[in-house]
Design an enzyme around this catalytic site. Structure first.
Site, PDB file in Angstrom:
ATOM      1  N   ARG A 188      83.703  16.511 -53.706  1.00 33.06           N
ATOM      2  CA  ARG A 188      82.368  15.926 -54.116  1.00 33.06           C
ATOM      3  C   ARG A 188      81.661  16.866 -54.942  1.00 33.06           C
ATOM      4  O   ARG A 188      80.934  16.316 -55.691  1.00 33.06           O
ATOM      5  CB  ARG A 188      81.538  15.504 -53.046  1.00 33.06           C
ATOM      6  CG  ARG A 188      80.896  16.368 -52.076  1.00 33.06           C
ATOM      7  CD  ARG A 188      80.093  15.834 -51.123  1.00 33.06           C
ATOM      8  NE  ARG A 188      78.866  15.935 -51.188  1.00 33.06           N
ATOM      9  CZ  ARG A 188      77.881  15.520 -50.347  1.00 33.06           C
ATOM     10  NH1 ARG A 188      78.251  15.193 -49.262  1.00 33.06           N
ATOM     11  NH2 ARG A 188      76.649  15.639 -50.799  1.00 33.06           N
ATOM     12  N   LYS A 225      81.703   4.424 -42.616  1.00 34.93           N
ATOM     13  CA  LYS A 225      81.761   5.866 -43.054  1.00 34.93           C
ATOM     14  C   LYS A 225      82.625   6.696 -42.236  1.00 34.93           C
ATOM     15  O   LYS A 225      82.515   6.818 -41.168  1.00 34.93           O
ATOM     16  CB  LYS A 225      80.218   6.297 -42.807  1.00 34.93           C
ATOM     17  CG  LYS A 225      79.979   7.632 -43.653  1.00 34.93           C
ATOM     18  CD  LYS A 225      78.682   8.237 -43.490  1.00 34.93           C
ATOM     19  CE  LYS A 225      78.470   9.571 -44.137  1.00 34.93           C
ATOM     20  NZ  LYS A 225      79.168  10.620 -43.907  1.00 34.93           N
TER      21      LYS A 225
END
Length: 559
Positions: free
Chosen positions: A262, A242
């Site tokens: 996002r 990540k």
């Protein structure tokens, strides 16, 4: 305008997410076009009024009220729009008096009249027209107007939440309507969204988005909990790092290239070098990072380096050269013209490898898979990542489809445990919105050896992590222990014996030449108030510097 002001007032005082949704859905239901469309644009951050800027508002109010009095008022209130709304003098001078004052009845301008007038105004006309509208409104209306035109609502409503309220409103007429359907239409409709509202009310067919390279709602991960660990096996879940950048969606569609966050915000203008590098056909999901040139290779830099390029309306060629952007790709959403979101992750990964492999620009690479045999292997790798810009691990079911939202089970995020340090409160500033009456933004420091002995050096700033009761306690301490004032900022007593120690949690550290301490924290937040601990026992800068030692300066590069 008064109805919009009432909506904002209720939203800011309503902590419940579901209650906020009901308030917005009801507003859309009872408010006519085009007012509700302009309100939706404001709530989703899609309204920009070029003719009105904060500096202009300060100059405007200076013509109506003594500057020193306004400065004291602003210091007390802590919010520019609220201060102007409260102190505005409707009996201003003749040069600014552009319309008769009105407080009720039909003379009160509508939301659409205000927005459309200001959008058609020049920078020269803007001040005169804003002054006229401020004269015609009461204090609540003035506050709403100023929040609207400056884009700083700060009412606890995200763009996604406003779209969810729109979907809730439309579900009465459109069977099975989900917010994701609105998300996929969003970049093909424009304020005040008349065709969109007509569809949601059953008066017209669904709008056809003509937008090329549209945004597609992203899939999010759930935090991994202890009870989930037994199900994590290599045959069921893929593991990958990540990365500590910002999640983006890169789309290239028939010559149109876009880069979205996002939440669907188009940030292509901030990263023109990245747009130029989208030499593929399709849509990919990944992490936007910036790096440092090392010959033909780009080595990933820290999040603080990425911040140098975020939120800029224009970016210089020098900054592009010194902080080149690239994408570490996670997933494939569209391959050519084929939407592959319904395929299992294993197949999408193969598509992604092929898509990235065909890119010749050298600005997109694959996020590598992390091999493991047991969860103990993963736990060890998670606690000791190879580079500092890794936040932890992502775990994805091999058979998972790309499902918008945050479903439970297909994807997990397993972040490193946060670090903690005991620091001393040094400065405090008033918050915004419902916190505008409290000192809620805190700068804190740790001890460092100086020429005259130990001194506190700032290492971070935090404005969340504490409860409402703790906020009241800290605010009381700030007011009773103020040493100096610098505009809206108060310097607080912070000696070896007297001061407030805060336990601060943070995700990571970066070296920083811009800070006197030499370090910058990632996502700091107050985790506990240490009333029991004297400031002399707070941590030292050496404690933070030691946390940097296990991390190497170099990171795997890309060609």
């Amino acid at each position: 305008m008064q109805d919009f002001a009432a909506l904002l007032d209720r939203l800011i005082l309503t902590p419940s997410r579901n209650a906020k949704l009901r308030l917005m859905a009801e507003y859309f239901r009872v408010t006519p076009d085009p007012d509700r469309g302009w309100a939706l644009a404001a709530l989703t951050g899609g309204l920009d009024v070029p003719s009105v800027k904060p500096a202009m508002l300060r100059a405007l109010v200076a013509e109506r009220i003594d500057e020193v009095l306004f400065a004291y008022s602003y210091d007390y209130v802590g919010d520019l729009a609220e201060t102007i709304a409260l102190v505005w003098d409707e009996g201003g001078g003749p040069t600014m008096r552009a319309a008769p004052a009105a407080t009720n009845g039909s003379n009160i301008p509508s939301l659409s009249a205000i927005v459309e007038t200001l959008l058609a105004s020049s920078r020269a006309d803007g001040p005169r027209r804003v002054a006229a509208f401020l004269d015609a409104l009461d204090s609540d209306g003035r506050w709403a107007l100023l929040k609207l035109v400056t884009g700083g609502l700060r009412i606890g409503v995200s763009a996604r939440l406003a779209k969810q309220a729109l979907a809730d409103f439309g579900a009465e007429k459109v069977d099975g309507l989900q917010v994701n359907e609105i998300e996929e239409l969003w970049h093909g409709v424009k304020p005040p969204y008349l065709p969109l509202f007509a569809w949601l009310e059953g008066r017209a067919e669904k709008p056809v988005s003509s937008a090329r390279a549209p945004f597609r709602p992203v899939m999010l991960a759930q935090p991994l909990e202890e009870g989930d660990l037994p199900g994590i096996t290599p045959d069921v879940y893929a593991a990958e790092w990540k990365w500590d950048g910002i999640r983006v969606q890169a789309v290239s569609d028939q010559g149109v290239r876009r880069l979205y966050t996002r939440t669907g915000e188009d940030i292509g203008d901030t990263f023109p070098d990245m747009l130029d590098a989208l030499d593929f056909a399709g849509a990919i999901d990944g992490e936007l990072l910036v790096g440092r040139r090392a010959g033909e290779t780009i080595e990933p830099g820290s999040f603080s380096e990425l911040q140098q390029r975020l939120n800029r309306k224009t970016v210089s060629g020098k900054l592009i050269a010194s902080h080149p952007a690239f994408i570490r790709a996670y997933d494939c959403l569209v391959d050519g013209e084929e939407d592959v979101r319904a395929l299992p992750f294993r197949e999408r990964r193969e598509r992604l490898e092929h898509l990235v492999g065909g890119s010749l620009a050298g600005r997109i690479d694959l996020s590598p898979l992390v091999a493991y045999d047991t969860t103990d292997d993963l736990m060890e790798k998670r606690s000791l990542p190879p580079v500092p810009i890794i936040e932890g691990l992502m775990l994805k079911r091999w058979d998972s489809v790309y499902e918008p939202g945050r479903p439970k089970g297909p994807w997990f995020k397993w972040k490193r445990d946060p670090y903690t340090v005991d620091a001393v409160l040094m400065y405090a500033q008033r918050g915004h919105g419902k916190r505008s009456s409290f000192y809620s933004d805190y700068t804190f420091g740790v001890w460092k050896r100086g020429e005259g002995g130990d001194e506190l050096v700032p290492v971070g700033k935090a404005y969340f992590g504490f409860t409402d009761d703790e906020l009241v306690e800290i605010d009381r301490f700030v007011r009773r222990n103020t040493l100096n004032r610098f505009g809206p900022v108060r310097e607080v007593t912070h000696s070896a014996e007297v001061g407030l120690v805060l336990e601060v949690a943070f995700e990571g550290l970066n070296r920083s030449a811009r800070h006197k301490s030499g370090v910058a924290m990632r996502f700091p937040r107050v985790s506990r108030l240490r009333w029991d601990k004297p400031p002399r026992e707070a941590d030292r800068i050496e404690t933070l510097e030691a946390l940097l030692e296990p991390w190497v300066d170099e990171a795997p590069g890309m060609n």
